[in-house]
Design an enzyme around this catalytic site. Structure first.
Site, PDB file in Angstrom:
ATOM      1  N   ASN A   1      24.020 -14.744  48.111  1.00  0.00           N
ATOM      2  CA  ASN A   1      24.169 -13.294  48.084  1.00  0.00           C
ATOM      3  C   ASN A   1      23.986 -12.812  49.528  1.00  0.00           C
ATOM      4  OD1 ASN A   1      21.790 -10.745  47.025  1.00  0.00           O
ATOM      5  ND2 ASN A   1      23.855 -10.497  47.697  1.00  0.00           N
ATOM      6  N   GLY A   2      24.936 -12.014  50.038  1.00  0.00           N
ATOM      7  CA  GLY A   2      24.811 -11.533  51.412  1.00  0.00           C
ATOM      8  C   GLY A   2      25.982 -12.015  52.256  1.00  0.00           C
TER       9      GLY A   2
ATOM     10  N   CYS B   1      26.028  -9.203  44.845  1.00  0.00           N
ATOM     11  CA  CYS B   1      26.059 -10.438  44.068  1.00  0.00           C
ATOM     12  C   CYS B   1      24.668 -10.642  43.467  1.00  0.00           C
ATOM     13  CB  CYS B   1      26.398 -11.689  44.852  1.00  0.00           C
ATOM     14  SG  CYS B   1      27.941 -11.602  45.743  1.00  0.00           S
TER      15      CYS B   1
ATOM     16  N   LYS C   1      29.603  11.262  40.480  1.00  0.00           N
ATOM     17  CA  LYS C   1      29.546  10.657  39.150  1.00  0.00           C
ATOM     18  C   LYS C   1      30.946  10.534  38.581  1.00  0.00           C
ATOM     19  CE  LYS C   1      26.517   9.246  39.286  1.00  0.00           C
ATOM     20  NZ  LYS C   1      25.421   9.237  40.193  1.00  0.00           N
TER      21      LYS C   1
ATOM     22  N   GLU D   1      26.778  15.513  43.747  1.00  0.00           N
ATOM     23  CA  GLU D   1      26.380  14.456  42.818  1.00  0.00           C
ATOM     24  C   GLU D   1      27.304  14.437  41.582  1.00  0.00           C
ATOM     25  OE1 GLU D   1      24.772  11.903  42.938  1.00  0.00           O
ATOM     26  OE2 GLU D   1      24.213  11.371  40.912  1.00  0.00           O
TER      27      GLU D   1
ATOM     28  N   TRP E   1      30.191 -10.155  43.848  1.00  0.00           N
ATOM     29  CA  TRP E   1      30.865  -8.956  44.364  1.00  0.00           C
ATOM     30  C   TRP E   1      31.471  -9.406  45.683  1.00  0.00           C
ATOM     31  CZ3 TRP E   1      30.510  -5.635  48.662  1.00  0.00           C
ATOM     32  CH2 TRP E   1      31.180  -4.413  48.520  1.00  0.00           C
TER      33      TRP E   1
ATOM     34  N   LYS F   1      25.612  -2.184  41.811  1.00  0.00           N
ATOM     35  CA  LYS F   1      24.444  -1.302  41.732  1.00  0.00           C
ATOM     36  C   LYS F   1      23.633  -1.318  43.027  1.00  0.00           C
ATOM     37  CE  LYS F   1      21.413   1.177  39.330  1.00  0.00           C
ATOM     38  NZ  LYS F   1      21.827   2.566  39.090  1.00  0.00           N
TER      39      LYS F   1
ATOM     40  N   GLU G   1      33.127   7.849  40.548  1.00  0.00           N
ATOM     41  CA  GLU G   1      32.773   6.430  40.476  1.00  0.00           C
ATOM     42  C   GLU G   1      32.998   5.810  39.102  1.00  0.00           C
ATOM     43  OE1 GLU G   1      28.743   5.419  41.642  1.00  0.00           O
ATOM     44  OE2 GLU G   1      27.912   7.123  40.582  1.00  0.00           O
TER      45      GLU G   1
ATOM     46  N   HIS H   1      37.380  27.870  54.188  1.00  0.00           N
ATOM     47  CA  HIS H   1      37.717  27.335  55.515  1.00  0.00           C
ATOM     48  C   HIS H   1      38.639  26.116  55.420  1.00  0.00           C
ATOM     49  CE1 HIS H   1      34.901  30.130  57.288  1.00  0.00           C
ATOM     50  NE2 HIS H   1      34.006  29.745  56.398  1.00  0.00           N
TER      51      HIS H   1
ATOM     52  N   ARG I   1      25.102  -6.061  39.755  1.00  0.00           N
ATOM     53  CA  ARG I   1      25.174  -6.332  41.194  1.00  0.00           C
ATOM     54  C   ARG I   1      26.558  -6.791  41.646  1.00  0.00           C
ATOM     55  NH1 ARG I   1      20.243  -6.823  43.519  1.00  0.00           N
ATOM     56  NH2 ARG I   1      21.151  -8.032  45.206  1.00  0.00           N
TER      57      ARG I   1
HETATM   58  C1  AGP Z   1      25.189   6.138  42.536  1.00  0.00           C
HETATM   59  O1  AGP Z   1      25.705   6.431  41.305  1.00  0.00           O
HETATM   60  C2  AGP Z   1      25.679   4.983  43.218  1.00  0.00           C
HETATM   61  N1  AGP Z   1      26.175   3.973  42.454  1.00  0.00           N
HETATM   62  C3  AGP Z   1      25.281   4.753  44.642  1.00  0.00           C
HETATM   63  O2  AGP Z   1      25.810   5.814  45.362  1.00  0.00           O
HETATM   64  C4  AGP Z   1      23.775   4.599  44.971  1.00  0.00           C
HETATM   65  O3  AGP Z   1      23.124   5.799  44.777  1.00  0.00           O
HETATM   66  C5  AGP Z   1      23.647   4.125  46.419  1.00  0.00           C
HETATM   67  O4  AGP Z   1      24.269   2.886  46.575  1.00  0.00           O
HETATM   68  C6  AGP Z   1      22.208   4.047  46.881  1.00  0.00           C
HETATM   69  O5  AGP Z   1      21.487   3.109  46.162  1.00  0.00           O
HETATM   70  P1  AGP Z   1      19.908   3.069  46.226  1.00  0.00           P
HETATM   71  O6  AGP Z   1      19.403   4.341  45.685  1.00  0.00           O
HETATM   72  O7  AGP Z   1      19.530   1.879  45.387  1.00  0.00           O
HETATM   73  O8  AGP Z   1      19.522   2.885  47.661  1.00  0.00           O
END
Ligand code: AGP
Length: 592
Positions: free
Chosen positions: A100-101, A2, A469, A465, A74, A587, A472, A488, A27
Site C-alpha cells: 500500500n503506498g 489499498c 456528496k 459539502e 486502488w 476512503k 462523489e 460574479h 480503501r
Molecule cells: C468525503 O466524503 C470524502 N470521501 C473525502 O473528501 C474525505 O473527506 C477526504 O479524503 C479526507 O479524509 P480524512 O477526513 O480521512 O482526512
C-alpha cells in the site's frame, strides 16, 4: 490507499484474509488477491473487481494454508488488470508481497533488476519490492526485508511471506498505515482496525519506520536498523456491530441515520469533560486549519465559530495546497488538522511540516491510534465509531460538534449555547424522520446532469459539502459556491436544466440569500431550498424545500447538512450506483 491484510496461525488463513479484505474494501476496490502457502508452495489467487469477484473465483477450491496475505487495490501505478493486481511474486515464486503506498524510485530499481536478468512482469511499483526481497534473502526473511527497505524511497506499507519460512510474515510501515492484531495462537496485520475486529480487539498500531515479524506464537517489532522495540498493546473499544450494516441497504444510509447517536456521544463527551486542553486558543497569534475534502468543509464552518467566539483569526487551507507553499508559520501559531481517518497523507504531512516549524499541532480525528493522532501534540476525538461508507457523513457532523464545543468552551460561552447544542441530536432525529419526502424529491431530480449548491456565511461550507456528496456518489456534476459570488460568474450557468440547491436558514444573511434565489428564478432556474420549517417566504420561492427545525444561527450547519446527505444518497441509490464504494475513490487517501 489499498488495503493489506495478513494472517498466521493454526487455522486456514483464507477466511480471516477475505473477511479482513471485505472490511478494507473502502480503501480501494479495483482488484483483489490473496497469497497462501499451500503444501510448501505459494499459491496466488487474484481477480479484477471487488472482493466478491475474488470470492466467486475461489468457490469450490480448497485452501488449507495457515499463513497468507491479502490485498484490495486502488491503482496508482499500472492499469487495473489481473497482472497488476496484488500479491506479486518473485521470479521463482518463493516470495509474495502486498503493498500500500508508492515506491517512488521503482523505475531505477526495475532497471537494476532487469540488468541482473530479472524479468519484471507487471507495470506496478510493488513488484520491485518482492524481487529485492528475493535477491536479499540469505535464510532470514526479516534480514532480507531490512536490507530491502534501505533501497526504497516513498511512503508505503507492505507485507511479505515466503514458502521458505512457513508461519512467518514480515511487514513494514513507512508512511502508510499498518496495525498488528494479537490473537491466541494466531496473529494478524491489516491496514486498519475494522479488518481485525472480527478476530481480536487487542492491537498494536505501528509507527512509521517499524518492521514487524509475525509468527503464530509471537510478534516482534523492530526499527529500520533491526533493533527490537517494546510496543504497548491497545484494546479497541469499538464493537463489531458498529462495523456492520444493521439492516440498512448501505453503510452510508446507516451512518446518516446514526447521527443522532454519534452527535450525542461527541457533544456529551466534550461538554462533560470540558475539553481539557492545557492552553487557550486565544494564546495564539492565529490558527491554521488544514484538512481535505469533507474535513476541509468542517474546518470552514469551524473558522466562523472560532472567530466569532474567540476573536482569533483563523485560516482554512486545503492540506495538499499548503504542503509545498511558503506559509509563514511558527511558535505563535496553532495548527488544527481535521481528519476522519487520521491517515490522509496530505493532511498529515502538511501538519507535520508546520509542527516542525514550531507550530503547536492539535488534531481532530475519528480513528484513535491513527498516525495523525500519534504525531500530534494534542488530539480531540470525534466519537463517531467506524465509518465505512466512502462518503463521509456522521464524521462530518461529529467534526462540527468538536469544533463548536472547542469554540464554546474557550470563548465567552453562555450556558444557553451549551444547552442548545445538547438539543441537536434530537433535532437531527426530526430531520431524519422526513426521509421519505426527501427521497421523493431526490427521485424527481435524479436525472438532471448539473446542479448548483449555494449558501452564505455558515451555510456556504454546507453547500460545498452537499455538492461534494452528490458528485462523489452519483457522478452528477454539482458545483458548490458562495451565493453572493454567483453574480460574479456562475450565474451564467443557470437555466431550466440546472437546478440550484440553496441552503437558506433564517440567519443573519437570510434576506441576502433570498435575493440570490430571486436572481436564479429570474433566469428560469429551479430552486430547491433547505430552510427552517414553516418558512413561508422560502416556500413561496422554491420548487421544494427540505425543512429543518428552527435553531440558533450557530447551530444551523448541524441540521441543514443532513437533508443534503439524504438527497445525494437517494439520487445515487435511485440511479443504481454503488453508494458505499463509488468509482475511482477510496476512503483513506494515503498518497499525495
Ligand atoms: C468525503 O466524503 C470524502 N470521501 C473525502 O473528501 C474525505 O473527506 C477526504 O479524503 C479526507 O479524509 P480524512 O477526513 O480521512 O482526512
Amino acid at each position: 490507499m489499498c488495503g493489506i491484510v495478513g494472517y498466521t496461525g493454526s487455522n486456514p488463513a483464507l477466511f480471516p484474509l477475505l473477511q479482513g479484505l471485505e472490511r478494507l474494501e473502502y480503501r480501494g476496490y479495483d482488484s483483489a488477491g490473496v497469497a497462501l502457502i499451500e503444501d510448501g508452495k505459494i499459491v496466488v489467487e487474484k481477480k479484477v473487481g471487488k472482493i466478491r469477484e475474488l470470492i466467486r473465483s475461489l468457490w469450490g477450491k480448497e485452501f488449507r494454508g495457515t499463513v497468507g496475505i491479502g490485498h484490495t487495490r486502488w491503482a496508482t501505478h499500472g492499469e487495473v488488470c489481473e497482472l497488476n493486481a496484488h500479491p506479486h511474486t518473485d521470479s521463482k515464486g518463493e516470495f509474495a508481497v502486498v503493498h500500500n503506498g508508492i515506491i517512488e524510485n521503482y523505475r531505477e530499481i526495475k532497471e537494476e533488476l532487469q540488468k541482473l536478468g530479472i524479468e519484471y512482469k507487471s507495470n506496478t511499483d510493488t513488484e520491485a519490492i518482492v524481487h529485492l526481497v528475493a535477491l536479499n534473502y540469505e535464510g532470514d526473511l526479516l534480514k532480507a526485508v531490512l536490507k530491502t527497505i534501505k533501497k526504497l524511497k516513498g511512503a508505503y506499507a507492505f507485507a511479505v511471506i515466503s514458502n521458505r519460512e512457513r508461519g512467518r510474515i514480515v511487514a513494514v510501515r513507512y508512511g502508510s498505515p499498518l496495525v498488528v492484531g494479537i490473537g491466541k495462537g494466531e496473529n494478524f496485520i491489516a491496514s486498519d482496525i475494522p479488518a481485525l475486529l472480527p478476530f481480536t480487539r487487542d492491537v498494536i498500531p505501528l509507527e512509521d519506520g517499524e518492521v514487524v515479524d509475525l509468527r503464530p506464537d509471537g510478534v516482534l517489532v523492530y526499527n529500520f536498523d533491526g533493533q527490537l522495540i517494546t510496543k504497548e498493546v491497545m484494546h479497541v473499544p469499538w464493537d463489531i456491530i458498529s462495523a456492520e450494516k444493521g439492516g440498512f441497504k448501505h453503510f452510508m444510509l446507516k451512518e446518516i441515520f446514526e447521527q443522532p447517536r454519534t452527535l450525542g456521544d461527541t457533544i456529551r463527551g466534550y461538554i462533560s469533560r470540558d475539553l481539557k486542553l492545557p492552553f487557550s486558543l486565544k494564546d495564539f497569534r492565529r490558527i491554521l486549519i488544514v484538512a481535505c475534502g469533507t474535513s476541509y468543509h468542517a474546518g470552514l464552518v469551524g473558522k466562523y465559530w472560532i472567530e466569532k467566539h474567540l476573536g482569533v483569526p483563523v485560516e482554512v487551507a486545503y492540506a495538499s495546497e499548503v504542503r509545498y507553499a511558503h506559509i509563514p508559520i511558527g511558535e505563535k501559531d496553532l495548527v488544527i488538522a481535521v481528519s476522519q481517518s487520521g491517515e490522509t497523507a496530505d493532511t498529515r504531512f502538511s501538519a507535520l511540516a508546520m509542527k516542525e516549524k514550531g507550530a503547536t499541532l492539535l488534531s481532530i480525528v475519528n480513528v484513535m491510534g491513527s498516525a495523525l493522532d500519534r504525531e500530534s501534540d494534542y488530539t480531540l476525538y470525534t466519537h463517531a465509531g467506524p465509518e465505512i461508507g466512502v462518503a463521509a457523513t456522521k464524521t462530518f457532523t461529529a467534526q462540527l460538534a468538536v469544533l463548536y464545543a472547542l469554540a464554546l468552551s474557550q470563548g465567552e460561552n453562555s450556558s444557553r449555547d451549551m444547552e442548545n447544542l445538547l438539543e441537536i441530536p434530537r433535532m437531527v432525529e426530526e430531520v431524519l424522520s422526513a426521509h421519505e419526502k426527501i427521497k421523493d424529491l431526490a427521485i424527481k431530480y435524479a436525472n438532471y446532469k448539473n446542479f448548483l449548491y449555494l449558501g452564505r456565511y455558515l451555510s456556504y461550507p454546507v453547500a460545498l459539502e452537499g455538492a461534494l456528496k452528490l458528485k462523489e456518489i452519483s457522478y452528477i456534476h454539482a458545483e458548490g459556491y458562495p451565493a453572493g459570488e454567483m453574480k460574479h460568474g456562475p450565474i451564467a450557468l443557470i437555466d431550466e436544466k440546472t437546478p440550484t440547491v440553496v441552503v437558506a436558514p433564517a440567519d443573519r444573511v437570510y434576506e441576502k440569500i433570498l435575493s440570490n434565489i430571486e436572481e436564479v428564478l429570474a433566469r428560469k432556474g429551479k430552486v430547491i431550498g433547505v430552510g427552517f420549517e414553516k418558512d413561508e417566504k422560502l416556500r413561496s420561492l422554491c420548487d421544494a424545500v427540505m425543512e429543518v427545525p428552527q435553531v440558533e444561527e450557530d447551530l444551523t450547519p448541524f441540521l441543514t447538512t443532513v437533508p443534503l446527505q439524504l438527497f445525494a444518497y437517494y439520487i445515487a441509490d435511485y440511479l443504481g450506483l454503488d453508494v458505499d464504494q463509488p468509482r475511482n475513490l477510496a476512503k483513506t487517501v494515503t498518497v499525495e
